[in-house]
Scaffold this motif. Structure first.
Motif, short mmCIF file in Angstrom:
data_model
loop_
_atom_site.label_atom_id
_atom_site.label_comp_id
_atom_site.label_asym_id
_atom_site.label_seq_id
_atom_site.Cartn_x
_atom_site.Cartn_y
_atom_site.Cartn_z
N GLU A 148 0.83 -1.21 0.00
CA GLU A 148 0.00 0.00 0.00
C GLU A 148 0.86 1.25 0.00
OE1 GLU A 148 -2.48 -0.42 3.41
OE2 GLU A 148 -3.96 -1.69 2.39
N LYS A 149 1.91 1.26 0.83
CA LYS A 149 2.78 2.43 0.92
C LYS A 149 3.54 2.68 -0.38
CE LYS A 149 3.52 2.40 5.94
NZ LYS A 149 4.53 2.31 7.03
N LEU A 150 3.91 1.59 -1.06
CA LEU A 150 4.66 1.72 -2.31
C LEU A 150 3.75 1.82 -3.53
CD1 LEU A 150 7.51 -0.89 -1.63
CD2 LEU A 150 7.64 1.60 -1.41
N ASN A 151 2.44 1.68 -3.28
CA ASN A 151 1.45 1.76 -4.35
C ASN A 151 1.72 0.72 -5.44
OD1 ASN A 151 -0.85 2.79 -5.63
ND2 ASN A 151 0.33 4.28 -6.83
N ILE A 152 1.92 -0.52 -5.01
CA ILE A 152 2.16 -1.62 -5.95
C ILE A 152 1.21 -2.76 -5.62
CG2 ILE A 152 4.57 -1.04 -6.36
CD1 ILE A 152 5.34 -3.20 -4.34
N ARG A 153 1.14 -3.74 -6.54
CA ARG A 153 0.22 -4.85 -6.35
C ARG A 153 0.89 -6.22 -6.45
NH1 ARG A 153 -5.18 -3.11 -9.87
NH2 ARG A 153 -5.61 -1.15 -8.74
N SER A 154 2.17 -6.25 -6.80
CA SER A 154 2.81 -7.55 -6.99
C SER A 154 4.29 -7.50 -6.62
CB SER A 154 2.68 -7.99 -8.45
OG SER A 154 3.43 -7.12 -9.29
N VAL A 155 4.85 -8.68 -6.40
CA VAL A 155 6.27 -8.79 -6.09
C VAL A 155 7.14 -8.35 -7.27
CG1 VAL A 155 8.15 -10.41 -5.55
CG2 VAL A 155 5.97 -10.55 -4.31
N PRO A 156 6.79 -8.69 -8.52
CA PRO A 156 7.59 -8.17 -9.65
C PRO A 156 7.69 -6.65 -9.66
CG PRO A 156 6.24 -9.98 -10.41
CD PRO A 156 5.79 -9.69 -8.99
N GLU A 157 6.61 -5.96 -9.29
CA GLU A 157 6.66 -4.50 -9.20
C GLU A 157 7.63 -4.08 -8.09
OE1 GLU A 157 2.79 -2.18 -9.91
OE2 GLU A 157 2.09 -4.13 -9.19
N LEU A 158 7.61 -4.82 -6.99
CA LEU A 158 8.53 -4.53 -5.89
C LEU A 158 9.98 -4.71 -6.34
CD1 LEU A 158 9.01 -3.93 -2.86
CD2 LEU A 158 8.76 -6.39 -2.45
N MET A 159 10.23 -5.79 -7.07
CA MET A 159 11.58 -6.04 -7.59
C MET A 159 12.04 -4.91 -8.49
SD MET A 159 11.39 -10.10 -8.52
CE MET A 159 11.33 -11.38 -7.25
N GLU A 160 11.12 -4.38 -9.29
CA GLU A 160 11.46 -3.30 -10.20
C GLU A 160 11.82 -2.03 -9.44
OE1 GLU A 160 12.08 -1.22 -13.80
OE2 GLU A 160 12.09 -3.33 -13.20
N ILE A 161 11.12 -1.77 -8.34
CA ILE A 161 11.44 -0.59 -7.53
C ILE A 161 12.84 -0.73 -6.93
CG2 ILE A 161 10.84 0.72 -5.45
CD1 ILE A 161 7.94 0.14 -6.00
N PHE A 162 13.16 -1.93 -6.43
CA PHE A 162 14.50 -2.16 -5.91
C PHE A 162 15.55 -1.95 -6.99
CE2 PHE A 162 12.73 -4.11 -2.08
CZ PHE A 162 13.71 -3.82 -1.14
N ARG A 163 15.24 -2.42 -8.21
CA ARG A 163 16.19 -2.25 -9.31
C ARG A 163 16.40 -0.77 -9.63
NH1 ARG A 163 16.61 -1.17 -14.43
NH2 ARG A 163 14.39 -0.72 -14.65
N LEU A 164 15.33 -0.01 -9.63
CA LEU A 164 15.40 1.41 -9.98
C LEU A 164 16.15 2.23 -8.94
CD1 LEU A 164 11.79 2.03 -11.33
CD2 LEU A 164 13.90 1.98 -12.67
N TYR A 165 16.02 1.86 -7.67
CA TYR A 165 16.61 2.67 -6.61
C TYR A 165 17.85 2.05 -5.99
CZ TYR A 165 12.64 5.76 -6.94
OH TYR A 165 11.71 6.66 -7.41
N SER A 166 18.41 1.05 -6.68
CA SER A 166 19.65 0.43 -6.20
C SER A 166 20.82 0.95 -7.01
CB SER A 166 19.57 -1.09 -6.32
OG SER A 166 18.55 -1.59 -5.48
#
Length: 205
Positions: A187-205
């Motif tokens: 909810e805080k990251l405004n995402i719905r799936s783990v792949p979206e979470l992985m993409e955020i980590f990729r973008l901000y790493s």
């Protein structure tokens, strides 16, 4: 001195480096947080080198335990997690330094030398991040700033592809508790799936 890491080969390299820097050092090695707590009560230590992905506890609980029972003991977090995302959080928890497992042998030796001599260590990357944040008030506009320490910890494990059950075992939490944290951080990251979470980590790493 205590070596506390869940990868045997990595730990072996650390031990060899410490012995080269301080031949007289007495080194103890443990496998999990419970063993660390037991060691803290049995021996007076100078330095703990601690991984964060260990069973039977959490890094925050371990730091708190150390501060209560051996407040002068220095803590170096040694982790493969992204330094710009996690390092400052661990320092705020009470750690005295953060060292990335991706560091070169020369950097690892420099970090250990600094911890043994001064009790503190920060990489050039971390110092630059702190300096930048002091002026901008943020760290690259990272969405992870909105997460609590536990939410960020679970987010990292989800991004590694670990299932809820495995995360609950590693963190000694109920699976339902991990699921609740997952819902909150999504909810805080405004995402719905783990792949979206992985993409955020990729973008901000």
């Amino acid at each position: 001195m205590n070596g506390f890491d869940d990868h045997g080969i990595v730990r072996m390299g650390l031990v060899q480096t410490i012995k080269r820097l301080r031949p007289s050092a007495q080194i103890s090695e443990v496998e999990d947080y419970r063993s660390l707590y037991k060691l803290i009560l049995e021996k007076e230590l100078d330095l703990v080198i601690m991984d964060v992905n260990m069973p039977n506890g959490s890094v925050q609980d371990a730091i708190n335990y150390i501060k209560i029972h051996q407040p002068k003991l220095k803590i170096l977090i040694f982790s493969s997690q992204d330094e710009e995302i996690y390092a400052i959080r661990y320092l705020k928890m009470g750690a005295d330094g953060y060292l990335s497992k991706q560091s070169s042998p020369a950097v690892i030796e420099a970090a250990l030398t600094s911890m043994l001599k001064t009790g503190r260590y920060a990489s050039d990357l971390l110092r630059e991040s702190v300096f930048s944040k002091s002026f901008t008030g943020s760290s690259k506009g990272s969405p992870f700033e909105a997460l609590s320490d536990r939410e960020l910890q679970i987010a990292g494990k989800l991004a590694e592809g670990l299932p809820i059950k495995e995360i609950s075992t590693q963190l000694n939490l109920h699976a339902s508790t991990v699921s609740t944290y997952k819902v909150r951080l999504f909810e805080k990251l405004n995402i719905r799936s783990v792949p979206e979470l992985m993409e955020i980590f990729r973008l901000y790493s």
